[in-house]
Design an enzyme around this catalytic site. Structure first.
Site, short mmCIF file in Angstrom:
data_model
loop_
_atom_site.label_atom_id
_atom_site.label_comp_id
_atom_site.label_asym_id
_atom_site.label_seq_id
_atom_site.Cartn_x
_atom_site.Cartn_y
_atom_site.Cartn_z
CB CYS A 123 44.99 42.96 42.29
SG CYS A 123 46.11 40.83 42.09
CB CYS A 126 43.17 37.30 42.36
SG CYS A 126 44.12 37.38 43.66
CB SER A 127 40.19 40.77 43.97
OG SER A 127 39.94 39.05 45.14
CB CYS A 128 46.02 41.68 45.73
SG CYS A 128 46.70 39.98 46.34
#
Length: 220
Positions: A123, A126-128
């Site tokens: 991602c 961000c951190s999906c």
């Protein structure tokens, strides 16, 4: 898209192309912002009476208890049941729900590793991450170094994980978004034809479902 880089971008990203050595560290600025936003939203919802503090704690505890074992069960079923595998690749949400793992609010896309193609997930914003199946993302997945470099030089990044992808194998990088999560279905290891579904699930690792490692041969 042909070639080594296959991106599924639904949003714009600012890529930091700086190099970092493994293991990458978390991007503190990105995550401190989201932590602050989460706290503010939680307090507002409690203040407005939408939820109670006890309900918030229960939800957090439930999310924290999820492990990559959920995703491993999905992968193992796909290995032993070709009809389920087809449904998983067609509609990840529906297939995961069949095994008791409902995923709401996001679309789950399963991508399959084959002798000709290797998939890896990132991602870049961000951190999906498919938390309903894999639990909390590892710190390196959230780091700015991984998010930028795996898009630009995926073979080099996988090499740092000990994973060598031959030049003749297409390497596809899938970019998660706020609406889409990806699950890699790794190749079934050789020498596992006599294993049952439970034993197969025990072989599946978190990192193999992100695509940064390949599974080794099964027990001899």
């Amino acid at each position: 898209m042909s070639g080594d880089h296959h991106h599924d971008h639904d949003h714009n990203h600012d890529h930091d192309h700086g190099h970092a050595h493994s293991p990458p560290q978390p991007d503190e600025k990105v995550h401190s912002y989201h932590q602050i936003l989460s706290i503010a939203l939680k307090e507002l919802l409690i203040e407005k009476g939408v939820v109670t503090a006890a309900e918030v704690r229960s939800f957090i505890e439930k999310r924290d208890s999820i492990t990559p074992g959920n995703g491993a069960k999905v992968v193992a079923r796909a290995w032993v049941d070709s009809a389920f595998r087809a449904r998983l690749l067609e509609d990840g949400n529906a297939a995961a729900a069949e095994l008791g793992f409902p995923i709401t609010g996001t679309k789950l896309v399963a991508v399959e590793n084959t002798p000709e193609t290797h998939n890896v997930v990132v991602c870049t914003l961000c951190s999906c991450y498919p938390r309903d199946l894999l639990g909390l993302p590892p710190s390196w997945y959230k780091s700015r170094a991984y998010r930028a470099r795996v898009v630009r030089e995926p073979r080099a990044v996988l090499h740092e994980f000990g994973t060598e992808i031959p030049d003749e194998v297409a390497l596809r990088v899938h970019d998660s978004t706020a609406d889409i999560r990806f699950l890699v279905v790794p190749q079934r290891p050789a020498g596992t034809h006599d294993l049952d579904e439970e034993a197969l699930a025990a072989l599946v690792t978190r990192d193999s479902m992100i695509g940064v490692v390949r599974l080794e041969e099964g027990p001899r």
